[in-house]
Design a protein around this motif. Sequence first.
Motif, PDB file in Angstrom:
ATOM      1  N   LYS A  94       0.516  -1.064   0.004  1.00  0.00           N
ATOM      2  CA  LYS A  94       0.353   0.070  -0.140  1.00  0.00           C
ATOM      3  C   LYS A  94       0.760   1.123  -0.198  1.00  0.00           C
ATOM      4  O   LYS A  94       0.428   2.268  -1.088  1.00  0.00           O
ATOM      5  CB  LYS A  94      -1.156  -0.373   0.879  1.00  0.00           C
ATOM      6  CG  LYS A  94      -1.815  -1.120   1.220  1.00  0.00           C
ATOM      7  CD  LYS A  94      -2.929  -1.120   2.777  1.00  0.00           C
ATOM      8  CE  LYS A  94      -1.975  -1.830   3.918  1.00  0.00           C
ATOM      9  NZ  LYS A  94      -1.266  -3.550   4.050  1.00  0.00           N
ATOM     10  N   THR A  95       2.128   1.416   0.987  1.00  0.00           N
ATOM     11  CA  THR A  95       2.996   2.893   0.809  1.00  0.00           C
ATOM     12  C   THR A  95       3.808   2.853  -0.158  1.00  0.00           C
ATOM     13  O   THR A  95       3.186   3.815  -0.737  1.00  0.00           O
ATOM     14  CB  THR A  95       2.996   2.174   2.437  1.00  0.00           C
ATOM     15  OG1 THR A  95       2.648   2.237   3.838  1.00  0.00           O
ATOM     16  CG2 THR A  95       4.004   3.711   2.495  1.00  0.00           C
ATOM     17  N   SER A  96       4.095   1.495  -0.800  1.00  0.00           N
ATOM     18  CA  SER A  96       4.978   1.341  -2.047  1.00  0.00           C
ATOM     19  C   SER A  96       3.922   2.246  -3.668  1.00  0.00           C
ATOM     20  O   SER A  96       4.120   3.026  -4.205  1.00  0.00           O
ATOM     21  CB  SER A  96       5.269   0.220  -2.468  1.00  0.00           C
ATOM     22  OG  SER A  96       5.809  -0.249  -1.294  1.00  0.00           O
ATOM     23  N   THR A 110      10.923   5.359   5.255  1.00  0.00           N
ATOM     24  CA  THR A 110      11.597   5.561   6.955  1.00  0.00           C
ATOM     25  C   THR A 110      10.551   5.412   8.193  1.00  0.00           C
ATOM     26  O   THR A 110      10.633   5.077   9.077  1.00  0.00           O
ATOM     27  CB  THR A 110      10.986   7.387   6.622  1.00  0.00           C
ATOM     28  OG1 THR A 110       9.601   6.750   6.388  1.00  0.00           O
ATOM     29  CG2 THR A 110      11.169   8.243   5.594  1.00  0.00           C
ATOM     30  N   GLU A 111       9.860   4.537   7.146  1.00  0.00           N
ATOM     31  CA  GLU A 111       8.808   3.759   8.514  1.00  0.00           C
ATOM     32  C   GLU A 111       9.645   2.792   9.453  1.00  0.00           C
ATOM     33  O   GLU A 111      10.591   1.940   8.683  1.00  0.00           O
ATOM     34  CB  GLU A 111       7.983   2.771   7.850  1.00  0.00           C
ATOM     35  CG  GLU A 111       6.466   3.499   7.217  1.00  0.00           C
ATOM     36  CD  GLU A 111       5.476   2.475   6.111  1.00  0.00           C
ATOM     37  OE1 GLU A 111       4.730   3.456   6.099  1.00  0.00           O
ATOM     38  OE2 GLU A 111       6.013   2.100   6.003  1.00  0.00           O
ATOM     39  N   ALA A 112       9.269   1.952  10.157  1.00  0.00           N
ATOM     40  CA  ALA A 112      10.126   1.185  11.348  1.00  0.00           C
ATOM     41  C   ALA A 112       9.690  -0.055  11.284  1.00  0.00           C
ATOM     42  O   ALA A 112       8.212  -0.230  10.850  1.00  0.00           O
ATOM     43  CB  ALA A 112      10.101   1.698  13.226  1.00  0.00           C
ATOM     44  N   ILE A 128       6.601  -1.120   8.657  1.00  0.00           N
ATOM     45  CA  ILE A 128       5.260  -1.246   8.511  1.00  0.00           C
ATOM     46  C   ILE A 128       4.257  -0.187   9.005  1.00  0.00           C
ATOM     47  O   ILE A 128       4.759   0.840   9.587  1.00  0.00           O
ATOM     48  CB  ILE A 128       5.316  -2.209   9.829  1.00  0.00           C
ATOM     49  CG1 ILE A 128       5.506  -3.414   9.803  1.00  0.00           C
ATOM     50  CG2 ILE A 128       3.890  -2.300  10.930  1.00  0.00           C
ATOM     51  CD1 ILE A 128       4.983  -4.938  10.829  1.00  0.00           C
ATOM     52  N   THR A 129       3.226   0.402   8.375  1.00  0.00           N
ATOM     53  CA  THR A 129       2.619   1.269   8.631  1.00  0.00           C
ATOM     54  C   THR A 129       1.827   0.849   9.788  1.00  0.00           C
ATOM     55  O   THR A 129       0.956   0.511   9.839  1.00  0.00           O
ATOM     56  CB  THR A 129       2.042   1.796   7.678  1.00  0.00           C
ATOM     57  OG1 THR A 129       2.133   1.866   6.190  1.00  0.00           O
ATOM     58  CG2 THR A 129       0.926   3.120   7.124  1.00  0.00           C
ATOM     59  N   GLN A 130       2.110   2.690  10.555  1.00  0.00           N
ATOM     60  CA  GLN A 130       1.225   2.214  12.171  1.00  0.00           C
ATOM     61  C   GLN A 130       0.475   3.439  12.516  1.00  0.00           C
ATOM     62  O   GLN A 130       0.451   3.931  13.582  1.00  0.00           O
ATOM     63  CB  GLN A 130       2.899   2.406  13.988  1.00  0.00           C
ATOM     64  CG  GLN A 130       3.779   1.112  12.990  1.00  0.00           C
ATOM     65  CD  GLN A 130       4.204   0.995  14.463  1.00  0.00           C
ATOM     66  OE1 GLN A 130       3.532   1.019  15.546  1.00  0.00           O
ATOM     67  NE2 GLN A 130       5.272   0.468  13.985  1.00  0.00           N
ATOM     68  N   LEU A 140      -6.103   8.543   2.078  1.00  0.00           N
ATOM     69  CA  LEU A 140      -5.613   8.412   3.347  1.00  0.00           C
ATOM     70  C   LEU A 140      -4.242   7.076   3.156  1.00  0.00           C
ATOM     71  O   LEU A 140      -5.125   6.314   2.757  1.00  0.00           O
ATOM     72  CB  LEU A 140      -6.787   8.178   3.486  1.00  0.00           C
ATOM     73  CG  LEU A 140      -7.040   8.992   4.066  1.00  0.00           C
ATOM     74  CD1 LEU A 140      -8.997   8.912   5.066  1.00  0.00           C
ATOM     75  CD2 LEU A 140      -6.848  10.172   4.841  1.00  0.00           C
ATOM     76  N   ASP A 141      -3.610   6.204   3.618  1.00  0.00           N
ATOM     77  CA  ASP A 141      -2.865   5.058   3.660  1.00  0.00           C
ATOM     78  C   ASP A 141      -3.437   4.562   4.978  1.00  0.00           C
ATOM     79  O   ASP A 141      -3.384   5.378   6.078  1.00  0.00           O
ATOM     80  CB  ASP A 141      -1.044   5.789   3.716  1.00  0.00           C
ATOM     81  CG  ASP A 141      -0.418   4.424   3.373  1.00  0.00           C
ATOM     82  OD1 ASP A 141      -1.371   3.222   3.223  1.00  0.00           O
ATOM     83  OD2 ASP A 141       0.264   4.013   3.555  1.00  0.00           O
ATOM     84  N   THR A 142      -3.930   3.430   5.183  1.00  0.00           N
ATOM     85  CA  THR A 142      -3.881   3.054   6.297  1.00  0.00           C
ATOM     86  C   THR A 142      -2.932   1.193   6.011  1.00  0.00           C
ATOM     87  O   THR A 142      -2.186   1.189   5.750  1.00  0.00           O
ATOM     88  CB  THR A 142      -5.392   2.494   6.143  1.00  0.00           C
ATOM     89  OG1 THR A 142      -5.184   1.435   5.304  1.00  0.00           O
ATOM     90  CG2 THR A 142      -6.035   3.317   6.192  1.00  0.00           C
TER      91      THR A 142
HETATM   92 MG    MG Z   1       2.336   0.928   4.168  1.00  0.00          MG
END
Ligand code: MG
Length: 370
Positions: free
Chosen positions: A93-95, A108-110, A113-115, A132-134
Amino acid sequence: PDEITVGELAARMKMTAANIIKKLMGLGVMASISDTIDYDTAFLVASELGCAPEKEVVVTIEERLFEEEEDKNEDLVTRSPIVVVMGHVDHGKTSLLDAIRHASVTSTEAGGITQHIGAYKVKVGDGEITFLDTPGHEAFTAMRARGALMTDIAILVVAADDGIMPQTVEAINHAKAAGVSIIVAINKMDKPEANPDRVMQELTEYELVPEEWGGDVICVPVSAATKQGIDTLLEMVQLTADVKELKANPNRMAKGAVIEAKLDKGRGPVATVLVQNGTLHRGDVVIAGTAVGRVRAMTDENGRRLEEAGPATPVEITGLAEVPAAGDDFNAVENEKLARELVEKRRYQQKQEQFNSYQKVTLENLFSQI
Ligand code: MG
Ligand code: GTP
């Protein structure tokens, strides 16, 4: 109005006036059915007689505070769509959003994983889309549910090498419950194990029948890695949005929802809000849940300062006196004093609800011990 007759209060509470009069007597107020009582007394009586009617009484203060009239047709202009990106953890999703935005949030995500919910407004062609990224991790169900409720369209990201997984199903349910249109992005098509037919087959088990199989669900094979299919995906989002004829009135006080909020050491309460209708200005008085305050600073997702934010715009604001809860509605209002009054009422209600649930628990405990 600041007062209400006993008869009117009884009608609103769907109770007999005698009940109300008795309660009033208990509070030391002598009144007959046609007498007027002030708002606070009415509120007190209503809350003492149970919480359901209380809400109806609170509507009066909200009516006084919020601009609730329907927008007139001539005030409405086309607004950009708000799109939630949902799916199982690690399906990309984020990619995908990074590829759309030419940005790099994933790196940059720890732990990758998106939190939290990310909110971005992106220029696409001559239009804009708000995304909106979830998070896909199973722990974040509430965030996905909230995300779905704030949006017009859901992009369901399914990794072509993995297929439909538990949080994919959950995302389908959230999108359906929120009544938003679903567009499926079959991601990771660059992988040798990619099997889009299997994904489409699995989708049919959840009543999502792909267009190429005679259904109405748009499925777009994409790869965040190679950017294959991304233009088509965006086109499909815009087509779907066009059909919906999304409109908003930029010339009203802003209303929307709190996406997330936190306490920042230097800046105090910071809230990311999504303006859904109207325009939010720096200096506006806003109320969000039990938080109230004047917008001190407003920035977009890139940290750029804004003076105003129109419909379908996510912004970060400072100036609230406390941290609102994610998912709270927010409204810009004209009357700061009334806003503070409403906050007091809401606090009172919250306490009342806490008290009620506490009572229930102790009663249950009591019975379980017998
Ligand atoms: Mg993500
Ligand atoms: P959560 O937010 O934690 O649910 O994950 P996510 O869905 O946002 O996934 P993310 O974008 O963080 O990607 C997860 C992993 O998949 C990363 O290692 C990405 O590099 C990889 N990935 C994402 N999209 C693609 C793709 O199209 N092709 C390939 N080969 N790898 C991808």
